[in-house]
Design a protein around this motif. Structure first.
Motif, PDB file in Angstrom:
ATOM      1  N   ALA A  55       0.833  -1.209   0.000  1.00  0.00           N
ATOM      2  CA  ALA A  55       0.000   0.000   0.000  1.00  0.00           C
ATOM      3  C   ALA A  55       0.869   1.261   0.000  1.00  0.00           C
ATOM      4  O   ALA A  55       1.786   1.385   0.825  1.00  0.00           O
ATOM      5  N   PRO A  56       0.602   2.216  -0.910  1.00  0.00           N
ATOM      6  CA  PRO A  56       1.438   3.427  -0.977  1.00  0.00           C
ATOM      7  C   PRO A  56       1.192   4.419   0.148  1.00  0.00           C
ATOM      8  O   PRO A  56       2.068   5.217   0.472  1.00  0.00           O
ATOM      9  N   ASP A  57      -0.003   4.391   0.743  1.00  0.00           N
ATOM     10  CA  ASP A  57      -0.290   5.286   1.860  1.00  0.00           C
ATOM     11  C   ASP A  57      -1.406   4.694   2.709  1.00  0.00           C
ATOM     12  O   ASP A  57      -1.999   3.666   2.360  1.00  0.00           O
ATOM     13  N   ILE A  58      -1.708   5.350   3.824  1.00  0.00           N
ATOM     14  CA  ILE A  58      -2.688   4.824   4.776  1.00  0.00           C
ATOM     15  C   ILE A  58      -4.082   4.768   4.187  1.00  0.00           C
ATOM     16  O   ILE A  58      -4.879   3.890   4.544  1.00  0.00           O
ATOM     17  N   HIS A  59      -4.392   5.662   3.252  1.00  0.00           N
ATOM     18  CA  HIS A  59      -5.734   5.670   2.665  1.00  0.00           C
ATOM     19  C   HIS A  59      -5.959   4.412   1.826  1.00  0.00           C
ATOM     20  O   HIS A  59      -7.043   3.817   1.865  1.00  0.00           O
ATOM     21  N   TRP A  60      -4.941   4.011   1.068  1.00  0.00           N
ATOM     22  CA  TRP A  60      -5.037   2.750   0.333  1.00  0.00           C
ATOM     23  C   TRP A  60      -5.149   1.580   1.304  1.00  0.00           C
ATOM     24  O   TRP A  60      -5.918   0.640   1.071  1.00  0.00           O
ATOM     25  N   LEU A  61      -4.380   1.644   2.384  1.00  0.00           N
ATOM     26  CA  LEU A  61      -4.400   0.548   3.346  1.00  0.00           C
ATOM     27  C   LEU A  61      -5.774   0.415   4.005  1.00  0.00           C
ATOM     28  O   LEU A  61      -6.249  -0.703   4.245  1.00  0.00           O
ATOM     29  N   ILE A  62      -6.421   1.523   4.287  1.00  0.00           N
ATOM     30  CA  ILE A  62      -7.760   1.477   4.878  1.00  0.00           C
ATOM     31  C   ILE A  62      -8.743   0.808   3.918  1.00  0.00           C
ATOM     32  O   ILE A  62      -9.562  -0.033   4.318  1.00  0.00           O
ATOM     33  N   GLY A  63      -8.669   1.169   2.630  1.00  0.00           N
ATOM     34  CA  GLY A  63      -9.551   0.537   1.647  1.00  0.00           C
ATOM     35  C   GLY A  63      -9.289  -0.950   1.508  1.00  0.00           C
ATOM     36  O   GLY A  63     -10.223  -1.755   1.416  1.00  0.00           O
ATOM     37  N   LEU A  64      -8.011  -1.313   1.513  1.00  0.00           N
ATOM     38  CA  LEU A  64      -7.668  -2.726   1.419  1.00  0.00           C
ATOM     39  C   LEU A  64      -8.071  -3.481   2.676  1.00  0.00           C
ATOM     40  O   LEU A  64      -8.423  -4.663   2.613  1.00  0.00           O
ATOM     41  N   ARG A  65      -8.018  -2.800   3.821  1.00  0.00           N
ATOM     42  CA  ARG A  65      -8.452  -3.441   5.061  1.00  0.00           C
ATOM     43  C   ARG A  65      -9.929  -3.798   5.001  1.00  0.00           C
ATOM     44  O   ARG A  65     -10.360  -4.822   5.543  1.00  0.00           O
ATOM     45  N   PHE A  66     -10.717  -2.972   4.340  1.00  0.00           N
ATOM     46  CA  PHE A  66     -12.138  -3.279   4.162  1.00  0.00           C
ATOM     47  C   PHE A  66     -12.301  -4.548   3.334  1.00  0.00           C
ATOM     48  O   PHE A  66     -13.100  -5.431   3.677  1.00  0.00           O
ATOM     49  N   LEU A  67     -11.532  -4.671   2.238  1.00  0.00           N
ATOM     50  CA  LEU A  67     -11.609  -5.869   1.405  1.00  0.00           C
ATOM     51  C   LEU A  67     -11.153  -7.099   2.178  1.00  0.00           C
ATOM     52  O   LEU A  67     -11.740  -8.177   2.065  1.00  0.00           O
ATOM     53  N   MET A  68     -10.092  -6.943   2.967  1.00  0.00           N
ATOM     54  CA  MET A  68      -9.651  -8.060   3.794  1.00  0.00           C
ATOM     55  C   MET A  68     -10.752  -8.463   4.767  1.00  0.00           C
ATOM     56  O   MET A  68     -10.972  -9.644   5.028  1.00  0.00           O
ATOM     57  N   GLY A  69     -11.438  -7.478   5.322  1.00  0.00           N
ATOM     58  CA  GLY A  69     -12.524  -7.751   6.259  1.00  0.00           C
ATOM     59  C   GLY A  69     -13.644  -8.567   5.636  1.00  0.00           C
ATOM     60  O   GLY A  69     -14.249  -9.413   6.301  1.00  0.00           O
ATOM     61  N   LEU A  70     -13.925  -8.320   4.347  1.00  0.00           N
ATOM     62  CA  LEU A  70     -14.957  -9.100   3.670  1.00  0.00           C
ATOM     63  C   LEU A  70     -14.627 -10.592   3.723  1.00  0.00           C
ATOM     64  O   LEU A  70     -15.489 -11.425   4.001  1.00  0.00           O
ATOM     65  N   GLY A  71     -13.356 -10.916   3.438  1.00  0.00           N
ATOM     66  CA  GLY A  71     -12.938 -12.306   3.485  1.00  0.00           C
ATOM     67  C   GLY A  71     -12.880 -12.850   4.898  1.00  0.00           C
ATOM     68  O   GLY A  71     -13.235 -14.001   5.154  1.00  0.00           O
ATOM     69  N   LEU A  72     -12.444 -12.008   5.844  1.00  0.00           N
ATOM     70  CA  LEU A  72     -12.353 -12.426   7.236  1.00  0.00           C
ATOM     71  C   LEU A  72     -13.720 -12.801   7.800  1.00  0.00           C
ATOM     72  O   LEU A  72     -13.879 -13.808   8.487  1.00  0.00           O
ATOM     73  N   GLY A  73     -14.713 -11.974   7.510  1.00  0.00           N
ATOM     74  CA  GLY A  73     -16.053 -12.226   8.031  1.00  0.00           C
ATOM     75  C   GLY A  73     -16.670 -13.483   7.465  1.00  0.00           C
ATOM     76  O   GLY A  73     -17.477 -14.150   8.125  1.00  0.00           O
ATOM     77  N   ALA A  74     -16.274 -13.846   6.255  1.00  0.00           N
ATOM     78  CA  ALA A  74     -16.853 -15.019   5.597  1.00  0.00           C
ATOM     79  C   ALA A  74     -16.250 -16.315   6.096  1.00  0.00           C
ATOM     80  O   ALA A  74     -16.940 -17.328   6.224  1.00  0.00           O
ATOM     81  N   GLU A  75     -14.956 -16.310   6.370  1.00  0.00           N
ATOM     82  CA  GLU A  75     -14.247 -17.552   6.696  1.00  0.00           C
ATOM     83  C   GLU A  75     -14.858 -18.263   7.897  1.00  0.00           C
ATOM     84  O   GLU A  75     -15.063 -19.473   7.885  1.00  0.00           O
ATOM     85  N   VAL A  76     -15.136 -17.515   8.955  1.00  0.00           N
ATOM     86  CA  VAL A  76     -15.674 -18.124  10.171  1.00  0.00           C
ATOM     87  C   VAL A  76     -17.086 -18.654   9.943  1.00  0.00           C
ATOM     88  O   VAL A  76     -17.432 -19.754  10.388  1.00  0.00           O
ATOM     89  N   ILE A  77     -17.902 -17.890   9.239  1.00  0.00           N
ATOM     90  CA  ILE A  77     -19.288 -18.305   8.997  1.00  0.00           C
ATOM     91  C   ILE A  77     -19.328 -19.612   8.208  1.00  0.00           C
ATOM     92  O   ILE A  77     -20.004 -20.575   8.585  1.00  0.00           O
TER      93      ILE A  77
END
Length: 462
Positions: free
Chosen positions: A105-127
């Protein structure tokens, strides 16, 4: 005589297939929770290097939780409509690539957006992971293997802590995301031969595919043990469940039970456990000492999950959750009155163990068992979302109580009250799912039965 996939799977002895399946699902859940625990060390490193601010870190955390909430909902829908395997693999792939992208990630704003995408996968795995495992494991061992998944998830706390200690100072925080991304993609590749759930295939009318998968599993298991005959098929009522049934008389009982244990569990985690270092500082400890004692208490999480592995199929879900809820409530009330730090540490460790024992039985085992195959993931996701919403509110409530003179006493009193409510709800209105066919409890609820094992078993056979 034709038997259903459920009857054929339920009579299989535990074998290498079940262990391999559990290992593949556990690997995904391990990296899922590893990612959650690495956030603390990563955020500290980003602030110290000037790469982000405290306010931006808060957005980073919030983006992840929002993604997990939405991911849980999406996983429930896609898993019930398109299959367990599709949902599990798609979301893990998304999580893996988003993690690798986060490392660059080039800056924190990109990292925040990518963290949202990571969260999508994280929330699904447990379910999907917990729900899918239970659809393959025989009833007598279902609780044990689900608790093993929880134990694998809890072990990631130690792994993430050690990895952060060794890697971040020497190589930088970006490598933590590389570890997670590579681990997730390696797990995805290992899962390419993961079979689809035959129960789900039959629920959508794909009987030939279900039969072929079960036949393969039977052939593998038969190489190591003799296969008993399936239970005698008994005609059962037509099970045509719809999403609206989650909030109707048919399944409302299951939905409320699932929401109750999720709300209490998430409230305990984010309303008490994460504030443990703060409570210890309030007792006069230094920050360093408080973190050390809190880490010692946190070993109770592994103890609780380990006990669940041993006792889930012996005690049963209903008795285990209800009974340990009352034990945890008592420990919570005693904790602020400990006369020494040693006593407080022991009580805290035991409280952690009791809470995580309840969580292992509730999240990984009991909730997926409550819903029928047609709605298992959506019902589990709905319950999980209620818990995540509670986790967003719990920290605010704790801070308000703590800063307005309530102190640790008031906080633990509220925790104890929630645990008593959980114990009463599960004890009075829950149904026992131990050693019973997976869909029998859903049929019992739908038919308005009393939940006795015999009536449920008869209703479930088809």
């Amino acid at each position: 005589m034709r038997y259903t996939a459920a009857q054929r799977l339920d009579r299989l002895p535990e074998g290498a297939f079940h262990r391999r399946l559990a290992a593949m699902i556990a690997a995904g859940i391990f990296f899922d929770t590893f990612d959650l625990y690495l956030a603390g060390g990563v955020m500290v490193a980003m602030v110290r290097s000037g790469w982000s601010t405290m306010a931006q870190n808060a957005h980073f955390v919030s983006a992840g939780f929002l993604g997990m909430l939405i991911g849980a909902i999406v996983a429930g829908v896609t898993g019930d409509r398109f299959g367990r395997r599709f949902s599990l693999q798609f979301n893990l792939l998304l999580f893996g690539f988003a993690s690798l992208a986060a490392a660059a990630a080039p800056d924190i704003h990109w990292l925040i957006g990518l963290r949202f995408l990571m969260g999508l996968g994280l929330g699904a795995e447990v379910i999907v992971g917990y729900g899918m495992l239970g659809e393959f494991i025989p009833p007598a061992r279902r609780g044990r293997w689900a608790a093993i998944l929880t134990l694998a998830a809890n072990s990631s706390l130690l792994a993430a802590t050690v990895a952060g200690y060794l890697i971040i100072p020497a190589f930088g925080w970006r490598w933590m995301f590389v570890i997670v991304g590579v681990g997730a993609l390696a797990t995805w590749f290992a899962r390419k031969k993961l079979p689809e759930s035959p129960r789900w295939l039959e629920s959508v009318g794909r009987y030939d595919e279900a039969d072929a998968i079960v036949a393969q599993i039977e052939a593998e298991v038969a190489r190591g043990a003799a296969l008993p005959e399936p239970a005698v098929a008994i005609e059962s009522p037509r099970r045509d469940f719809r999403v609206s049934d989650l909030f109707s008389r048919r399944l409302l009982r299951a939905t409320l039970l699932g929401m109750t244990v999720n709300v209490v569990g998430f409230s305990a985690l984010f309303g008490f456990i994460i504030w443990m270092p703060t409570f210890l500082v309030d007792r006069g400890l230094t920050l360093s000492s408080s973190l050390g004692y809190a880490s010692l208490m946190a070993t109770g999480a592994l103890l609780g999950a380990g006990l669940a592995v041993l006792l889930s199929d012996r005690w049963g879900r209903k008795r285990g959750i209800a009974g340990m809820s009352f034990v945890a409530a008592v420990l919570g009330l005693l904790y602020p009155h400990a006369h020494s730090l040693v006593v407080a540490t022991v009580l805290g460790l035991l409280l952690f163990a009791a809470l995580y024992f309840c969580g292992a039985l509730a999240f990984s085992t009991y909730v997926p068992e409550l819903f029928p195959t047609e709605l298992r993931l959506r019902g589990t996701a709905m319950s999980n979302v209620a818990g995540r919403l509670a986790s967003m509110l719990a920290p605010q409530v704790v801070v308000a109580i703590f800063l307005n003179g309530g102190g640790v006493n008031r906080v633990t009193a509220i925790l104890a009250a929630l645990l008593v409510v959980q114990g009463l709800v599960v004890g009075l209105f829950g149904i026992e799912t131990r050693n019973r066919p997976l869909d029998s409890q859903a049929d019992s609820i739908a038919l308005g039965a009393t939940g006795s094992p015999r009536s449920a078993a008869n209703a479930s056979r088809s």
